[in-house]
Design a protein around this motif. Structure first.
Motif, mmCIF file in Angstrom:
data_model
loop_
_atom_site.group_PDB
_atom_site.id
_atom_site.type_symbol
_atom_site.label_atom_id
_atom_site.label_comp_id
_atom_site.label_asym_id
_atom_site.label_seq_id
_atom_site.Cartn_x
_atom_site.Cartn_y
_atom_site.Cartn_z
ATOM 1 N N UNK A 14 17.685 2.841 7.872
ATOM 2 C CA UNK A 14 17.088 3.328 9.112
ATOM 3 C C UNK A 14 16.389 2.202 9.874
ATOM 4 N N UNK A 15 15.969 1.146 9.165
ATOM 5 C CA UNK A 15 15.207 0.070 9.786
ATOM 6 C C UNK A 15 16.078 -1.107 10.201
ATOM 7 N N UNK A 16 17.380 -1.051 9.935
ATOM 8 C CA UNK A 16 18.276 -2.138 10.308
ATOM 9 C C UNK A 16 19.403 -1.626 11.187
ATOM 10 N N UNK A 17 19.997 -2.556 11.928
ATOM 11 C CA UNK A 17 21.141 -2.230 12.752
ATOM 12 C C UNK A 17 22.134 -3.388 12.669
ATOM 13 N N UNK A 18 23.381 -3.123 13.057
ATOM 14 C CA UNK A 18 24.410 -4.159 12.994
ATOM 15 C C UNK A 18 24.556 -4.849 14.345
ATOM 16 N N UNK A 19 24.551 -6.165 14.317
ATOM 17 C CA UNK A 19 24.768 -6.960 15.521
ATOM 18 C C UNK A 19 26.235 -6.894 15.921
ATOM 19 N N UNK A 55 22.942 -0.375 21.573
ATOM 20 C CA UNK A 55 23.886 -1.430 21.229
ATOM 21 C C UNK A 55 23.034 -2.641 20.878
ATOM 22 N N UNK A 56 23.242 -3.179 19.687
ATOM 23 C CA UNK A 56 22.319 -4.170 19.152
ATOM 24 C C UNK A 56 22.957 -5.548 19.052
ATOM 25 N N UNK A 57 22.174 -6.571 19.427
ATOM 26 C CA UNK A 57 22.626 -7.960 19.365
ATOM 27 C C UNK A 57 21.502 -8.791 18.745
ATOM 28 N N UNK A 58 21.864 -9.707 17.871
ATOM 29 C CA UNK A 58 20.862 -10.590 17.275
ATOM 30 C C UNK A 58 20.073 -11.297 18.367
ATOM 31 N N UNK A 59 18.789 -11.477 18.131
ATOM 32 C CA UNK A 59 17.904 -12.036 19.152
ATOM 33 C C UNK A 59 18.006 -13.551 19.213
ATOM 34 N N UNK A 60 19.151 -14.027 19.683
ATOM 35 C CA UNK A 60 19.302 -15.453 19.944
ATOM 36 C C UNK A 60 20.349 -15.661 21.029
ATOM 37 N N UNK A 61 20.257 -16.803 21.662
ATOM 38 C CA UNK A 61 21.114 -17.102 22.816
ATOM 39 C C UNK A 61 22.592 -17.109 22.447
ATOM 40 N N UNK A 62 22.928 -17.643 21.261
ATOM 41 C CA UNK A 62 24.326 -17.764 20.863
ATOM 42 C C UNK A 62 24.980 -16.395 20.705
ATOM 43 N N UNK A 63 24.291 -15.474 20.035
ATOM 44 C CA UNK A 63 24.859 -14.143 19.804
ATOM 45 C C UNK A 63 25.035 -13.384 21.115
ATOM 46 N N UNK A 64 24.043 -13.463 21.996
ATOM 47 C CA UNK A 64 24.132 -12.737 23.256
ATOM 48 C C UNK A 64 25.207 -13.344 24.157
ATOM 49 N N UNK A 190 8.974 -14.247 18.145
ATOM 50 C CA UNK A 190 10.099 -14.586 17.270
ATOM 51 C C UNK A 190 11.419 -14.371 18.001
ATOM 52 N N UNK A 191 11.509 -13.281 18.753
ATOM 53 C CA UNK A 191 12.733 -13.033 19.525
ATOM 54 C C UNK A 191 12.908 -14.089 20.617
ATOM 55 N N UNK A 192 11.808 -14.466 21.269
ATOM 56 C CA UNK A 192 11.893 -15.504 22.301
ATOM 57 C C UNK A 192 12.327 -16.836 21.702
ATOM 58 N N UNK A 193 11.890 -17.131 20.488
ATOM 59 C CA UNK A 193 12.290 -18.368 19.813
ATOM 60 C C UNK A 193 13.809 -18.501 19.719
ATOM 61 N N UNK A 194 14.488 -17.362 19.576
ATOM 62 C CA UNK A 194 15.937 -17.395 19.481
ATOM 63 C C UNK A 194 16.617 -17.908 20.732
ATOM 64 N N UNK A 195 15.889 -17.908 21.844
ATOM 65 C CA UNK A 195 16.432 -18.399 23.115
ATOM 66 C C UNK A 195 15.891 -19.779 23.453
ATOM 67 N N UNK A 196 14.968 -20.262 22.610
ATOM 68 C CA UNK A 196 14.341 -21.549 22.880
ATOM 69 C C UNK A 196 14.230 -22.369 21.604
#
Length: 206
Positions: A14-19, A55-64, A190-196
């Motif tokens: 319940x606490x996880x989702x698939x990217x 719809x879930x995407x890992x919190x980083x620039x590459x995945x998005x 932490x999520x912002x770090x994925x873009x920087x």
């Protein structure tokens, strides 16, 4: 075949989702949630409260970037989805504004300070649990302040961005205690770090 639920247990699942970009199961705090609106336009649900199937995407620039280029939002939604132009830059900006806002609220509640003297006092007394160091600050100056004990250090904000949270032109250091909004600050930063991502010298790449 063993299912995800059997591996993780229902509560954990319940606490996880698939990217949709990597296929990895990750905690929701490490993901970005999007929903498709009535007009089939993709919306970034930064607070995780918009109605509709997420719809879930890992919190980083590459995945998005991959999800956008490969049309994975439409594939996941099983319908043609209108993805806004410059989605990656838009999401980064939303996350940035959210971190700055949370820092500002923490300051107003007395849970955050800036300025080298105050921040050093908090870190040496172990009151600080979160330390922000400006990505474009002097490495020598930043090396003089470090967290003691448990805590989390971020370098995802530039001097003018960190200063904006404290009503200043710029700031190099900021510290937060463990109360109030600390957990939300950690999650959003932490999520912002994925873009920087940062280089070895502590400066943001690109």
């Amino acid at each position: 075949m063993t299912t995800d639920a059997e591996i993780l247990g229902k509560d954990s699942l319940d606490a996880v989702r698939k990217c949709i970009a990597t296929g990895e199961l990750r905690p929701k705090s490490e993901l970005l949630r999007f929903v498709v609106g009535p007009d089939q336009t993709l919306a970034f649900d930064v607070a995780g409260k918009l109605p509709g199937r997420g719809i879930w995407v890992s919190a980083n620039k590459e995945a998005l970037t991959l999800a956008t280029k490969k049309n994975l939002f439409s594939r996941s939604a099983k319908e043609q989805v209108k993805v806004p132009d410059n989605l990656v830059e838009f999401v980064e900006n939303v996350l940035l504004k959210r971190v700055i806002s949370l820092l500002g609220l923490s300051r107003k509640s007395g849970g955050a300070v800036t300025g080298s003297t105050k921040v050093k006092d908090w870190t040496t007394s172990e009151r600080a649990r979160i330390l922000f160091q400006a990505s474009d600050g002097s490495p020598r100056e930043k090396s003089k302040i470090r967290l003691w004990g448990d805590g989390k250090t971020f370098e995802c904000l530039a001097r003018h961005e960190l200063g904006a949270a404290f009503g200043r032109e710029f700031a190099v250091h900021a510290a937060l205690d463990a109360g109030g909004l600390a957990s939300r600050v950690i999650e959003e930063a932490t999520r912002l770090e994925g873009f920087r991502p940062t280089a070895p010298d502590g400066r943001m790449k690109g």
